[in-house]
Design an enzyme around this catalytic site. Structure first.
Site, PDB file in Angstrom:
ATOM      1  N   GLY A 222      31.249 -28.442   6.147  1.00 30.17           N
ATOM      2  CA  GLY A 222      31.568 -27.778   7.410  1.00 30.17           C
ATOM      3  C   GLY A 222      32.877 -28.214   8.046  1.00 30.17           C
ATOM      4  O   GLY A 222      33.183 -27.791   9.161  1.00 30.17           O
ATOM      5  N   GLU A 263      29.376 -33.148   1.695  1.00 27.58           N
ATOM      6  CA  GLU A 263      29.453 -32.089   0.675  1.00 27.58           C
ATOM      7  C   GLU A 263      30.314 -30.930   1.154  1.00 27.58           C
ATOM      8  O   GLU A 263      29.799 -29.852   1.438  1.00 27.58           O
ATOM      9  CB  GLU A 263      28.057 -31.644   0.231  1.00 27.58           C
ATOM     10  N   PRO A 264      31.616 -31.167   1.221  1.00 30.84           N
ATOM     11  CA  PRO A 264      32.513 -30.108   1.667  1.00 30.84           C
ATOM     12  C   PRO A 264      32.766 -29.062   0.585  1.00 30.84           C
ATOM     13  O   PRO A 264      32.822 -29.380  -0.608  1.00 30.84           O
ATOM     14  CB  PRO A 264      33.815 -30.868   1.942  1.00 30.84           C
ATOM     15  N   GLY A 265      32.904 -27.825   1.025  1.00 31.18           N
ATOM     16  CA  GLY A 265      33.390 -26.771   0.137  1.00 31.18           C
ATOM     17  C   GLY A 265      34.772 -26.363   0.622  1.00 31.18           C
ATOM     18  O   GLY A 265      35.801 -26.663   0.001  1.00 31.18           O
ATOM     19  N   ARG A 302      36.085 -12.250   3.546  1.00 31.77           N
ATOM     20  CA  ARG A 302      35.938 -13.033   4.787  1.00 31.77           C
ATOM     21  C   ARG A 302      36.430 -12.300   6.030  1.00 31.77           C
ATOM     22  O   ARG A 302      35.787 -12.367   7.084  1.00 31.77           O
ATOM     23  CB  ARG A 302      36.626 -14.394   4.646  1.00 31.77           C
ATOM     24  N   CYS A 331      37.720   2.269  -0.128  1.00 34.20           N
ATOM     25  CA  CYS A 331      37.501   3.456   0.700  1.00 34.20           C
ATOM     26  C   CYS A 331      36.514   3.087   1.785  1.00 34.20           C
ATOM     27  O   CYS A 331      35.321   3.421   1.716  1.00 34.20           O
ATOM     28  CB  CYS A 331      36.954   4.581  -0.154  1.00 34.20           C
ATOM     29  N   GLU A 332      37.008   2.387   2.780  1.00 30.10           N
ATOM     30  CA  GLU A 332      36.127   1.740   3.763  1.00 30.10           C
ATOM     31  C   GLU A 332      37.049   1.328   4.901  1.00 30.10           C
ATOM     32  O   GLU A 332      37.958   0.514   4.700  1.00 30.10           O
ATOM     33  CB  GLU A 332      35.560   0.512   3.051  1.00 30.10           C
ATOM     34  N   TYR A 369      35.394 -19.383  -0.862  1.00 23.98           N
ATOM     35  CA  TYR A 369      34.574 -18.212  -0.552  1.00 23.98           C
ATOM     36  C   TYR A 369      35.367 -16.914  -0.660  1.00 23.98           C
ATOM     37  O   TYR A 369      35.181 -16.002   0.136  1.00 23.98           O
ATOM     38  CB  TYR A 369      33.937 -18.342   0.838  1.00 23.98           C
TER      39      TYR A 369
HETATM   40  N1  LLP Z   1      26.377 -27.911   2.178  1.00 22.71           N
HETATM   41  C1  LLP Z   1      25.497 -26.910   2.371  1.00 22.71           C
HETATM   42  C2  LLP Z   1      24.062 -27.176   2.311  1.00 22.71           C
HETATM   43  C3  LLP Z   1      25.980 -25.610   2.649  1.00 22.71           C
HETATM   44  O1  LLP Z   1      25.121 -24.627   2.842  1.00 22.71           O
HETATM   45  C4  LLP Z   1      27.376 -25.387   2.685  1.00 22.71           C
HETATM   46  C5  LLP Z   1      27.907 -24.039   2.967  1.00 22.71           C
HETATM   47  C6  LLP Z   1      28.245 -26.466   2.457  1.00 22.71           C
HETATM   48  C7  LLP Z   1      27.705 -27.720   2.202  1.00 22.71           C
HETATM   49  C8  LLP Z   1      29.743 -26.328   2.476  1.00 22.71           C
HETATM   50  O2  LLP Z   1      30.222 -25.916   3.711  1.00 22.71           O
HETATM   51  P1  LLP Z   1      31.803 -25.844   3.976  1.00 22.71           P
HETATM   52  O3  LLP Z   1      32.342 -27.230   3.852  1.00 22.71           O
HETATM   53  O4  LLP Z   1      32.378 -24.944   2.953  1.00 22.71           O
HETATM   54  O5  LLP Z   1      31.904 -25.287   5.333  1.00 22.71           O
HETATM   55  N2  LLP Z   1      30.953 -18.393   3.269  1.00 22.71           N
HETATM   56  C9  LLP Z   1      31.405 -19.035   4.493  1.00 22.71           C
HETATM   57  C10 LLP Z   1      30.795 -20.352   4.767  1.00 22.71           C
HETATM   58  C11 LLP Z   1      29.275 -20.407   4.604  1.00 22.71           C
HETATM   59  C12 LLP Z   1      28.939 -21.398   3.569  1.00 22.71           C
HETATM   60  C13 LLP Z   1      27.500 -21.670   3.470  1.00 22.71           C
HETATM   61  N3  LLP Z   1      27.168 -22.997   3.121  1.00 22.71           N
HETATM   62  C14 LLP Z   1      32.922 -18.984   4.603  1.00 22.71           C
HETATM   63  O6  LLP Z   1      33.519 -18.160   3.951  1.00 22.71           O
HETATM   64  O7  LLP Z   1      33.515 -19.721   5.391  1.00 22.71           O
END
Ligand code: LLP
Length: 417
Positions: A222, A263-265, A302, A331-332, A369
């Protein structure tokens, strides 16, 4: 990693477009590795595990790169677990936190995959297939925070995790199955307010106190990144400091030295990726100029989903600028790339150089994402390829463009039709 500086130079963009075509995802190895280094320096009192939330961008080359950096994996489905294993992650470096336990959960657990039960029913199911095992519990700590309502996964209105009020019930169910709760997990949203995240760290420590076998606290992902001017990034080196102090106080009070997991994405990949596209048309109404790109919600969902902001650089060569609405090729009418922040339906023109068909465009902040989460194959546009700019400066193809045959491969037509 300022949102101001696209990592692709105009020269590189032209080369990649010539070699791989557009639209195309482009990632920077240097940026991915720098982000991993920043996360690996997260303040932690008694040990740190960084898990890559692979849902953000799960291509094998990116997984391999983070594997080499020593990261572990947060998987959100059984399929992601299998995908991470195929990319070379040992099962015990993968942790599963999922809304839907996979059919083969027993097999995955037997292989050594870690799991965080995310509901009371999941505790029971895990207990039934793997009695006596060490598990984690994902809690909803009662507070959440996300960049938008769609990315907030904490509080009474969220279905994610076990409501903190059911902690005793969760403990009882785990005990009944002989499960040992060794990890507490909270993740409250994407793009979270750091102050809320810090407050939740305290709530999470209070939950750990109720589980005497817990040795690890996972505080989720997050962490915010800034994609465009005016957005504020979260610096892990700063937000982690009071949390490290809280872990130290917890150790003094209880004698328990907890390991921290994050756990960053987004943080690891967002600003290390871009979509390279081409202007396919420029149209005008009485009030607007629209630049249509050969990308859109098929590669970048997004903006339409969240009203998310992504920087757009037009390589047009014109010195003249005009307010331009950048739109996608679907087409949207909702396939809008420059929408207002948080308002996916509202046109928000940007002052961009006057452009013409054929000009290249770079849509930044697209590492997280985007390839992972798109309106894939809508209007039957094929999946775009992915390219990694290596440390050697070369553009390595890491996923080919989908072909028409691949798009149709699983279809069949009943006889007589
Ligand atoms: N851990 C868990 C359990 C999660 O559900 C998520 C994201 C993360 C870690 C990683 O979160 P991050 O660091 O990426 O914020 N699709 C959206 C974000 C929703 C992600 C859902 N879970 C976007 O495009 O920003």
């Amino acid at each position: 990693m300022s949102p101001e500086t696209p990592f692709l130079t105009a020269e590189q963009a032209r080369r990649v477009a010539d070699e791989h075509g557009t639209p195309c995802y482009v990632y920077s190895q240097e940026r991915l590795e720098a982000a991993a280094d920043a996360m690996l320096a997260f303040p932690a009192a008694f040990g740190l595990t960084v898990r890559y939330a692979m849902k953000a961008s799960p291509s094998a080359a990116i997984l391999r790169l983070f594997h080499r950096k020593g990261l572990h994996i947060d998987a959100s489905s059984g399929w992601e677990v299998r995908r991470a294993m195929r990319a070379g992650f040992a099962p015990d470096r993968i942790s599963l936190s999922t809304q839907q336990l996979p059919e083969d959960i027993g097999e995955l657990l037997a292989l050594g995959v870690e799991v965080n039960a995310c509901s009371l029913a999941q505790v029971d199911r895990i207990g039934a297939v793997a009695p006596g095992r060490a598990i984690g519990l994902r809690f909803n700590p009662g507070k959440g925070s996300g960049g938008t309502g769609k990315t907030n996964v904490g509080g009474s209105d969220s279905s994610f995790g076990i409501w903190h009020g059911w902690a005793d019930e969760a403990a009882a169910r785990a005990a009944r199955a002989g499960l040992r709760v060794v990890r507490i997990h909270t993740h409250i949203g994407s793009g979270s307010d750091p102050a809320v995240w810090q407050a939740v760290a305290d709530l999470s420590l209070a939950l750990v106190a109720r589980f005497p076998d817990a040795t690890t606290l996972n505080l989720g992902g997050g962490y915010k990144v800034a994609r465009v001017d005016g957005e504020k990034a979260t610096d892990p080196a700063v937000v982690g400091v009071p949390v490290r102090a809280a872990f130290e106080r917890f150790a003094e009070a209880t004698g328990r030295r907890l390991r921290l997991e994050v756990e960053p994405g987004t943080f690891l990949v967002a600003n290390a990726g871009a979509v390279l596209a081409r202007v396919v048309d420029v149209v005008r109404t009485d009030t607007r100029a629209f630049a249509k790109l050969d990308t859109g919600m098929t590669e970048l969902l997004r903006p339409s989903l969240y009203g998310a902001q992504h920087p757009v650089t037009l390589l047009s060569g014109s010195a003249e600028a005009e307010p331009t609405v950048v739109v996608g090729h679907c087409c949207e009418s909702g396939d809008l790339i420059t929408c207002a922040p948080g308002e996916s339906e509202t046109l928000a023109p940007r002052l961009l150089p006057r452009c013409a068909s054929g000009d290249l465009a770079i849509v930044g902040g697209a590492g997280a994402y985007c390839a992972a989460m798109s309106a894939k194959n809508y209007n039957s546009f094929p999946e775009a390829p992915e390219v990694l700019i290596g440390r050697d400066g070369r553009a390595h193809l890491i996923r080919r463009r989908q072909t028409l045959d691949q798009m149709l491969a699983n279809e069949s037509v009943p006889e007589g039709l």
